[in-house]
Design an enzyme around this catalytic site. Structure first.
Site, PDB file in Angstrom:
ATOM      1  N   GLU A 169      31.386  50.294  30.046  1.00 22.42           N
ATOM      2  CA  GLU A 169      30.727  50.015  31.330  1.00 22.42           C
ATOM      3  C   GLU A 169      31.206  50.899  32.476  1.00 22.42           C
ATOM      4  O   GLU A 169      31.684  50.405  33.505  1.00 22.42           O
ATOM      5  CB  GLU A 169      30.872  48.535  31.692  1.00 22.42           C
ATOM      6  N   GLU A 381      26.990  44.372  23.882  1.00 19.58           N
ATOM      7  CA  GLU A 381      27.268  43.063  24.484  1.00 19.58           C
ATOM      8  C   GLU A 381      25.954  42.429  24.892  1.00 19.58           C
ATOM      9  O   GLU A 381      25.014  43.134  25.290  1.00 19.58           O
ATOM     10  CB  GLU A 381      28.159  43.178  25.726  1.00 19.58           C
TER      11      GLU A 381
HETATM   12  C1  BGP Z   1      30.909  42.687  30.654  1.00 17.74           C
HETATM   13  C2  BGP Z   1      32.273  43.212  30.242  1.00 17.74           C
HETATM   14  C3  BGP Z   1      33.056  42.247  29.405  1.00 17.74           C
HETATM   15  C4  BGP Z   1      32.905  40.811  29.848  1.00 17.74           C
HETATM   16  C5  BGP Z   1      31.448  40.426  30.136  1.00 17.74           C
HETATM   17  C6  BGP Z   1      31.282  39.031  30.723  1.00 17.74           C
HETATM   18  O1  BGP Z   1      30.492  43.311  31.811  1.00 17.74           O
HETATM   19  O2  BGP Z   1      32.163  44.401  29.491  1.00 17.74           O
HETATM   20  O3  BGP Z   1      34.383  42.664  29.399  1.00 17.74           O
HETATM   21  O4  BGP Z   1      33.787  40.557  30.827  1.00 17.74           O
HETATM   22  O5  BGP Z   1      30.868  41.352  31.015  1.00 17.74           O
HETATM   23  O6  BGP Z   1      31.459  38.988  32.114  1.00 17.74           O
HETATM   24  P1  BGP Z   1      32.589  38.150  32.835  1.00 17.74           P
HETATM   25  O7  BGP Z   1      33.889  38.553  32.239  1.00 17.74           O
HETATM   26  O8  BGP Z   1      32.473  38.507  34.267  1.00 17.74           O
HETATM   27  O9  BGP Z   1      32.301  36.718  32.600  1.00 17.74           O
END
Ligand code: BGP
Length: 482
Positions: A169, A381
């Site tokens: 990301e 993801e």
């Molecule tokens: C994505 C990231 C993950 C994870 C996910 C969920 O953007 O790559 O690492 O964190 O989001 O979001 P959050 O952690 O804010 O709940």
């Protein structure tokens, strides 16, 4: 034939995802160096209500049990990240043999269970040593040091890992530069900093991509980008222009660098107009171009879509903020002056954490990427964060997660029917883990980890309803979604 009748290819890869800091725990065990999350979760309380990853899900000690659960669910692949400071405590130089061994052991366990590893080199957890030495992504030196780290892990694990993702990301790291980095005061108040850091990330990524092809026999290189389609709020041409601007600024600027080896011209022009242009040295663009020739597939992290309108004249720049309390509402929308302004999409609902739920948006981005770049895509993801409840009998009923994933799988089928070369699906997350914004209370996993934010308990694992449901999806190669 209607798109819902399309089948996933026989070699489609069904997986699931985690990241090192969010799952491993053991942050100061066995010689691991400090990383930025170890520091800022304690100092600035970056995660809601001061949570840290000190124990996380205790995966470091329980990986064998965890891999057994992965096998039980039927995963073909497991995407995880290597913690840079666990293998190289100082960022470069002397390796930490116990850290190196941990990932060999995990990889051995995965292969013993016939699960293909998909490895992210860097998922947010930058070694503190490099931040202390020269300010992390603020210095060109990081390009050499990232390459050093990449070459080290590639040489070490080249016989065990074929699929490599360089950076997780990058656009999120840039857009939320103060939330995903440990910045000096000077960096914090320098509006250009994030774009210079982005340029160094592109150089670092290119060096690592070249190294994957040099070192790993049959190695496949990608990067995982956060991806949201940007819809216009109305058909007023000014809103449509704002949506095009947002797509360029938030999506294509990153994809064009990875895949085409060039920067999107309208974004460069905007950065120059705003006095935000970064420094490009002779040879940089040639390196980025060479890196793009070693880019085999694009990883996308898809959670939500976004809606934008023409910017309010004079509105100040700000980034988006979802609510952290899990009770709906409280969204602060993004503004990029003279470019676009975020707003609510009245046609779609959202999660309790204000993430718009939009499976059609997944079909949109997959087809858009394919039409523009003709490159294979891996979903790295996609998932639903919610408060889950462990019942007295050990069950967890999460129909909302099943519904969310089911609809996104249908969108994947439609995209495949429309020509997208989709390699695999890795939902977030294999197990409950530390949310980077909301701590452990906001859960994403197929496996429930019994701990709370205040009490780590024994981190016992329980199978959620979605665990059994996803098992059946995998067993039928996406045919049975009920
Ligand atoms: C994505 C990231 C993950 C994870 C996910 C969920 O953007 O790559 O690492 O964190 O989001 O979001 P959050 O952690 O804010 O709940």
């Amino acid at each position: 034939m209607p798109t819902e009748n399309y089948k996933f290819p026989a070699d489609f890869v069904w997986g699931a995802t985690t990241s090192s800091y969010q799952i491993e725990g053991a942050v100061s065990e066995d010689g691991k160096g400090e990383d930025i999350w170890d520091v800022f979760t304690k100092e600035d309380h970056r995660i809601f209500e001061h949570h840290t990853g000190e124990t996380a899900c205790d995966h470091y000690h329980r990986f064998k049990e965890d891999v057994k659960l992965m096998k039980e669910i039927g995963l073909h692949a497991y995407r995880f990240s290597i913690n840079w400071a666990r293998v190289l405590p100082d960022g470069v130089g002397e390796p930490n043999p116990e850290g190196v061994e941990f990932y060999h052991n995990l990889l051995h366990e995965l292969h013993a269970h016939n699960i293909e590893p998909v490895v992210t080199m860097w998922h947010y957890d930058l070694p503190m040593a490099l931040v202390n030495k020269y300010g992390g992504w603020g210095s060109r030196q990081i390009v050499d040091d990232f390459e050093y780290y990449a070459r080290f892990i590639l040489n070490e694990y080249k016989d065990e890992v074929k699929y490599w993702l360089t950076i997780n990301e990058q656009s999120i790291v840039v857009n939320y530069i103060d939330r995903k980095n440990k910045l000096t005061n000077e960096q914090k108040f320098d509006p250009k900093f994030r774009y210079q850091a982005n340029h160094y990330m592109n150089l670092a990524h290119a060096r690592a991509a070249i190294a994957v092809h040099e070192i790993v026999p049959g190695g496949q290189c990608g990067a995982a980008l956060d991806m949201a389609p940007y819809y216009p709020h109305t058909c007023d041409p000014k809103d449509i222009l704002a949506a095009k601007n947002a797509s360029n600024f938030k999506n294509y600027f990153y994809m064009d660098a990875y895949i085409r080896g060039e920067y999107t011209e309208s974004v460069l022009a905007y950065l120059k107009r705003q006095g935000l242009m970064f420094d490009i040295q002779p040879g940089d663009m040639e390196l980025i171009k060479k890196g793009s020739e070693c880019f085999d597939f694009l990883g996308i992290n898809y959670y939500q879509s976004a809606c934008v309108k023409a910017p309010t004249p004079g509105a100040a720049r700000r980034s988006k903020q979802n609510n952290k309390i899990g009770k709906g509402g409280h969204v602060v929308y993004e503004v990029q002056p003279d470019l676009f302004e975020g707003c609510k999409n009245e046609f779609i609902g959202d999660t309790d954490f204000s993430m718009p739920i939009d499976p059609v948006g997944l079909e949109y981005v997959l087809e858009d990427i394919n039409d523009r770049y003709h490159i294979p895509v891996m979903i790295c993801e996609n998932g639903f964060g919610a408060y889950d409840k462990l019942e007295k009998d050990g069950s967890i009923h999460d129909p909302y997660r099943i519904e969310y994933i089911r609809e996104h799988i249908k969108a994947m089928k439609a995209a495949i029917a429309n020509g997208v070369k989709l390699l695999g699906y890795n939902p977030w997350s294999t197990f409950d883990l530390l949310s980077t914004s909301n701590g452990i209370a906001k859960r994403y996993g197929f496996v429930y980890v019994d701990r709370t934010d205040d009490d780590v308990k024994e981190c016992k694992r329980y199978r959620k309803d979605s665990f059994y449901w996803y098992k059946n999806v995998i067993a039928t190669n996406g045919k049975n979604l009920e």
